[in-house]
Scaffold this active site. Structure first.
Site, mmCIF file in Angstrom:
data_model
loop_
_atom_site.group_PDB
_atom_site.id
_atom_site.type_symbol
_atom_site.label_atom_id
_atom_site.label_comp_id
_atom_site.label_asym_id
_atom_site.label_seq_id
_atom_site.Cartn_x
_atom_site.Cartn_y
_atom_site.Cartn_z
ATOM 1 N N CYS A 64 -42.762 85.749 -23.492
ATOM 2 C CA CYS A 64 -41.792 86.819 -23.281
ATOM 3 C C CYS A 64 -41.378 87.457 -24.617
ATOM 4 C CB CYS A 64 -40.569 86.279 -22.548
ATOM 5 S SG CYS A 64 -39.618 85.107 -23.537
ATOM 6 N N ALA A 67 -39.574 85.225 -26.977
ATOM 7 C CA ALA A 67 -40.508 84.314 -27.665
ATOM 8 C C ALA A 67 -41.088 85.000 -28.900
ATOM 9 C CB ALA A 67 -41.628 83.875 -26.731
ATOM 10 N N ARG A 98 -44.128 75.466 -31.944
ATOM 11 C CA ARG A 98 -45.202 76.269 -32.523
ATOM 12 C C ARG A 98 -45.797 75.616 -33.771
ATOM 13 N NH1 ARG A 98 -44.201 81.452 -35.460
ATOM 14 N NH2 ARG A 98 -46.017 82.811 -35.313
ATOM 15 N N HIS A 197 -41.879 91.007 -31.384
ATOM 16 C CA HIS A 197 -42.232 91.120 -32.806
ATOM 17 C C HIS A 197 -41.598 92.381 -33.382
ATOM 18 C CE1 HIS A 197 -46.351 89.234 -31.541
ATOM 19 N NE2 HIS A 197 -45.445 88.293 -31.687
#
Ligand code: CFM
Length: 544
Positions: A64, A67, A98, A197
């Site tokens: 998503c 994230a 991660r 991002h």
């Protein structure tokens, strides 16, 4: 041998048809545009559908927007406290999974081991969560006195309308010595983590870049953009930079610090690793401060050498160029030695790579060094420019989802803008074949007849593996066990399972060893699930 390819039995067109066969017609039509059989067209790259919504009901590999913002971009920063405003699950499952690594450095400041969250409850959803958020920001400040506190919105925050930016402003003013800023990165905001991002990077550019002036001493100053230090990749790249005498001012954002972001505007070159997650930051750094950018790739020993030479060529200094050559000469024998041992066992084997937005391309380098062929690749959330190259950017369609993500307008800074090279110098470099701000994308590096698939889903992944049976399949944790149950070794290219680093020269050797171990182990091929030996139940699909 367990995993024999039987590509000879299926043409790429048949594979595509077979993958679409079970879908209702409308779904099949839509998915068909994201499944591309690669072919060389006259001087052009075939077009693929990408960065569009996943069809409801399909089990996507995507994550998503939250994230992408909290997990991917801001998560790896070590001395900014990342505070999640939302239910505890959003914070807990984004905590260290991660495998982005940190080194606390001289200051010892590292908040990575903590999961900071407001832990929203039903009552906060009903009466509003701003008060709770303010209290949490205060608590963070009292406990740690960090230089920066970042606040992240989860889905419920957007739904109930808590004004996280107002809270950030108020608290920043109140503290005076702590930068508090917020991200409207609700999970539903975009079609994938790619939107996250962009939201993250916009705020980093707005609130952090250019805020500090004490730049690290050293020559040949660069920024490394889009490197997140998964499994220690960034450490290996920094080791090589140091050896070459290249000064890395700021990594965005593996093991990065507040001050690194703050001084990024003082570098003389931006090197972009992951094009998808950060290319627009490279553009903004150039427009506002005059820093040119190039695409680099430190995945693969040859690619690493090539990228270092590119940096050397940019600075054009003989001493640097010689030092880079010396480092390559020093590092390569270990790589050659590993390959001499391993390549005879991996040569001719086949791989499939389905990772987020850049690794499916980068890791083809490493498989190529092993003599392995990549049969099929794709991104979870890449855009068309990541597949076809940056020349398509002006033609990209703006839709409701992309319009939802802010594009910030940047102009040359009246004080800080400084061209790093004269027009002459730039022209000279370009004439010598040097490419600034360019990325040609994944497709041109794929062989003819291979399959490029965007937003591959659980069903299609299993179908693809059943039909083609590669020697190894690379994707993420959601795919791992279903693929292994099909008898095919599976390597996670997001978290690297428990391995890494895979970047740079030493990383390449680590990767060769890992792939050798996986493709030459027979364990998965021997395995039969109980239902494969004694089928008791069979089912049909509703549309059959
Ligand atoms: Fe860039 Fe990444 Fe990737 Fe990415 Fe990611 Fe990642 Fe990835 Mo997982 S930033 S696009 S959002 S290289 S977390 S470090 S491995 S999907 S291919």
């Amino acid at each position: 041998m367990a995993a024999k390819t039987n590509t000879a039995q299926w043409t790429p067109a048949e594979v595509k048809e077979e993958m679409l066969r079970k879908y209702p017609p409308k779904v099949a039509r839509k998915r068909a545009q994201s499944i591309l059989i690669n072919e060389a067209l006259e001087n052009s790259t075939p077009e693929i559908q990408a960065n569009v919504r996943t069809i409801p009901g399909i089990i996507t590999m995507r994550g998503c927007t939250y994230a992408g913002c909290k997990g991917v971009i801001m998560g790896p920063t070590r001395d900014i406290v990342n505070l999640v405003h939302g239910p505890i699950g959003c914070s807990f499952y984004a905590w260290l999974t991660r495998r982005n690594q940190t080194d606390a450095g001289e200051t010892g400041e590292n908040y990575m081991p903590y999961a900071f969250c407001t832990d929203m409850q039903d009552s906060d959803i009903i009466f509003g969560g701003e008060k709770k958020l303010k209290a949490a920001v205060q608590e963070v400040y009292d406990l740690f006195h960090p230089k920066g506190i970042a606040i992240f919105a989860t889905c419920p925050v957007g739904l109930i309308g808590d004004d996280i930016h107002a809270v950030a402003r108020e608290m920043k003013e109140k503290f005076g010595d702590c930068n508090v800023f917020a991200f409207s990165c609700e999970g539903y905001k975009g079609v994938s983590q790619s939107a996250g991002h962009h939201i993250a990077n916009n705020q980093v550019f707005r609130h952090l870049v250019g805020t500090e002036q004490n730049v690290k001493p050293g020559e040949y100053k660069i920024n490394l953009l889009g490197e997140y230090n998964i499994g220690g990749d960034g450490f290996e790249i920094d080791r090589i930079f140091k050896k070459c005498g290249i000064t890395n001012i700021a990594t965005f954002s593996g093991n990065s610090t507040y001050d690194q972001f703050g001084t990024a505007h003082l570098a003389d070159l931006s090197c972009v690793m992951c094009h998808r997650s950060i290319n627009y930051v490279a553009d903004m750094l150039e427009t506002k401060y005059g820093i040119p950018w190039i695409k680099v790739n430190f995945i693969g020993a040859e690619a690493t050498a090539k990228s270092l030479r590119k940096i050397g060529q940019y600075f054009g200094d003989k001493a640097l160029i010689e030092r880079i050559e010396a480092v390559i000469n020093e590092e390569m024998p270990a790589v050659a030695e590993a390959l001499a041992d391993i390549k005879p066992r991996t040569e001719g084997k086949t791989a499939m790579l389905f990772v987020g937005g850049s690794r499916a391309h980068h890791y083809m380098e490493l498989f190529g060094e092993l003599g392995m062929k990549t049969l099929s690749t794709g991104y979870e959330f890449g855009h068309r420019d990541d597949y076809e190259g940056r020349h398509v950017i002006p033609t990209l369609k703006v839709d409701a989802d992309s319009r939802n993500i802010e594009e910030i307008e940047v102009e040359a800074d009246p004080v800080a803008y400084k061209p790093r090279k004269t027009g002459e110098e730039l022209k000279g470099l370009e004439e010598a074949g040097f490419e600034f701000k360019d990325y040609k994308g994944l497709i041109p590096d794929m062989e003819k007849g291979t399959l490029v698939i965007d937003d591959l889903n659980q069903y299609e992944a299993e179908k693809l593996v059943e039909l083609i049976r590669p020697d190894i399949f690379c994707a993420g944790i959601k795919e791992k066990y279903s693929i292994q149950k099909l008898g095919i070794p599976m390597k996670q290219l997001h978290s690297y399972d428990y391995g890494g680093p895979y970047a740079g020269f030493r990383g390449a050797v680590n990767f060769y060893k890992e792939i050798d171990r996986l493709v030459n182990s027979r364990v998965w091929g021997y395995m039969k699930a109980p239902w494969q030996e004694n089928p008791e139940l069979s089912a049909t699909y509703v549309w059959e």
